[in-house]
Design a protein around this motif. Structure first.
Motif, mmCIF file in Angstrom:
data_model
loop_
_atom_site.group_PDB
_atom_site.id
_atom_site.type_symbol
_atom_site.label_atom_id
_atom_site.label_comp_id
_atom_site.label_asym_id
_atom_site.label_seq_id
_atom_site.Cartn_x
_atom_site.Cartn_y
_atom_site.Cartn_z
ATOM 1 N N ALA A 7 -34.173 16.122 19.337
ATOM 2 C CA ALA A 7 -33.364 17.011 18.505
ATOM 3 C C ALA A 7 -31.907 16.938 18.935
ATOM 4 C CB ALA A 7 -33.894 18.443 18.590
ATOM 5 N N GLN A 8 -31.672 16.816 20.235
ATOM 6 C CA GLN A 8 -30.297 16.704 20.734
ATOM 7 C C GLN A 8 -29.650 15.406 20.254
ATOM 8 O OE1 GLN A 8 -31.216 17.428 24.824
ATOM 9 N NE2 GLN A 8 -30.224 19.422 24.845
ATOM 10 N N GLU A 9 -30.402 14.319 20.337
ATOM 11 C CA GLU A 9 -29.901 13.031 19.835
ATOM 12 C C GLU A 9 -29.607 13.088 18.350
ATOM 13 O OE1 GLU A 9 -32.267 9.466 20.582
ATOM 14 O OE2 GLU A 9 -32.625 10.271 22.588
ATOM 15 N N MET A 10 -30.528 13.716 17.630
ATOM 16 C CA MET A 10 -30.369 13.845 16.186
ATOM 17 C C MET A 10 -29.101 14.597 15.834
ATOM 18 S SD MET A 10 -34.026 14.955 14.666
ATOM 19 C CE MET A 10 -33.289 16.315 13.779
ATOM 20 N N LEU A 11 -28.850 15.646 16.612
ATOM 21 C CA LEU A 11 -27.686 16.494 16.318
ATOM 22 C C LEU A 11 -26.368 15.746 16.479
ATOM 23 C CD1 LEU A 11 -28.423 20.066 17.624
ATOM 24 C CD2 LEU A 11 -27.695 19.407 15.344
ATOM 25 N N ALA A 43 -42.894 20.948 16.817
ATOM 26 C CA ALA A 43 -42.104 20.994 18.045
ATOM 27 C C ALA A 43 -40.665 20.570 17.766
ATOM 28 C CB ALA A 43 -42.724 20.096 19.117
ATOM 29 N N LEU A 44 -40.510 19.591 16.886
ATOM 30 C CA LEU A 44 -39.166 19.141 16.548
ATOM 31 C C LEU A 44 -38.413 20.234 15.797
ATOM 32 C CD1 LEU A 44 -37.225 16.717 16.696
ATOM 33 C CD2 LEU A 44 -38.027 16.057 14.425
ATOM 34 N N SER A 45 -39.073 20.873 14.846
ATOM 35 C CA SER A 45 -38.437 21.965 14.104
ATOM 36 C C SER A 45 -38.037 23.096 15.038
ATOM 37 C CB SER A 45 -39.392 22.539 13.042
ATOM 38 O OG SER A 45 -39.661 21.577 12.074
ATOM 39 N N PHE A 46 -38.927 23.401 15.966
ATOM 40 C CA PHE A 46 -38.678 24.481 16.906
ATOM 41 C C PHE A 46 -37.466 24.159 17.785
ATOM 42 C CE2 PHE A 46 -39.353 26.635 20.972
ATOM 43 C CZ PHE A 46 -39.549 27.930 20.539
ATOM 44 N N ALA A 47 -37.417 22.938 18.302
ATOM 45 C CA ALA A 47 -36.306 22.514 19.155
ATOM 46 C C ALA A 47 -35.011 22.513 18.346
ATOM 47 C CB ALA A 47 -36.578 21.120 19.722
ATOM 48 N N VAL A 63 -37.365 17.965 6.762
ATOM 49 C CA VAL A 63 -38.478 17.329 6.055
ATOM 50 C C VAL A 63 -38.749 15.990 6.729
ATOM 51 C CG1 VAL A 63 -39.294 16.424 3.850
ATOM 52 C CG2 VAL A 63 -37.801 18.433 3.904
ATOM 53 N N LEU A 64 -39.966 15.823 7.203
ATOM 54 C CA LEU A 64 -40.318 14.594 7.916
ATOM 55 C C LEU A 64 -41.227 13.701 7.073
ATOM 56 C CD1 LEU A 64 -39.381 16.444 10.328
ATOM 57 C CD2 LEU A 64 -41.004 15.184 11.700
ATOM 58 N N HIS A 65 -40.819 12.465 6.915
ATOM 59 C CA HIS A 65 -41.678 11.469 6.278
ATOM 60 C C HIS A 65 -42.156 10.524 7.365
ATOM 61 C CE1 HIS A 65 -40.724 12.699 2.259
ATOM 62 N NE2 HIS A 65 -39.437 12.577 2.477
ATOM 63 N N LYS A 66 -43.445 10.259 7.361
ATOM 64 C CA LYS A 66 -43.991 9.356 8.372
ATOM 65 C C LYS A 66 -43.822 7.899 7.952
ATOM 66 C CE LYS A 66 -47.373 11.757 11.107
ATOM 67 N NZ LYS A 66 -48.761 11.782 11.572
ATOM 68 N N ILE A 67 -43.380 7.081 8.876
ATOM 69 C CA ILE A 67 -43.320 5.643 8.636
ATOM 70 C C ILE A 67 -44.500 4.999 9.355
ATOM 71 C CG2 ILE A 67 -41.964 3.531 8.933
ATOM 72 C CD1 ILE A 67 -39.530 5.190 9.215
ATOM 73 N N PRO A 68 -45.282 4.206 8.626
ATOM 74 C CA PRO A 68 -46.437 3.585 9.282
ATOM 75 C C PRO A 68 -46.006 2.545 10.318
ATOM 76 C CG PRO A 68 -46.262 2.867 6.990
ATOM 77 C CD PRO A 68 -45.188 3.887 7.215
#
Ligand SMILES: [Zn+2]
Length: 118
Positions: A7-11, A43-47, A63-68
């Motif tokens: 989450a920190q990296e994402m931010l 957990a990601l949403s919470f963080a 919104v999370l989309h899974k990549i195979p």
């Protein structure tokens, strides 16, 4: 917790993107997450929530989309995709594979309100 670091990296990326699009408020973020990135969405949403109080991202929906997983079998050369771990070659059942995709986390879309002074 793995998701907190993510989450920190994402931010860091999200802040750059929001600045680039001149957003004053972000309401939604769409992510693509590889199955192998091993992310627990809750957990990601919470963080994310914990890190974004009092920022332009406060209250944004993730919104999370899974990549195979995309892999090439190291035993028989078969290319295949899998949505579950552990995964096996559909041809020879080998679990030795070169991973081509499935470990990434991409930000694909940001929704929000832009500054109107431009
Ligand atoms: Zn195989």
């Amino acid at each position: 917790m793995h998701e907190l670091a993510l989450a920190q990296e994402m931010l860091v990326i999200l802040n750059e993107e929001a600045a680039r699009h001149r957003l004053k408020k972000v309401t939604g973020i769409t992510l693509e997450v590889g199955v192998l990135a091993n992310v627990v969405p809750e957990a990601l949403s919470f963080a994310f929530e914990a890190l974004t109080g009092d920022t332009i991202f406060e209250g944004a929906t993730l919104v999370l989309h899974k990549i195979p997983v995309k892999a090439v079998c190291q035993d028989c050369g078969e290319s295949y995709t899998a949505l579950q771990i552990p995964f096996f070659c559909p041809q020879c059942k080998s679990n030795k594979a070169s991973i081509l995709a499935g470990t990434e986390l991409h930000i694909v879309n940001l929704m929000g309100e832009a500054h109107d002074d431009y």
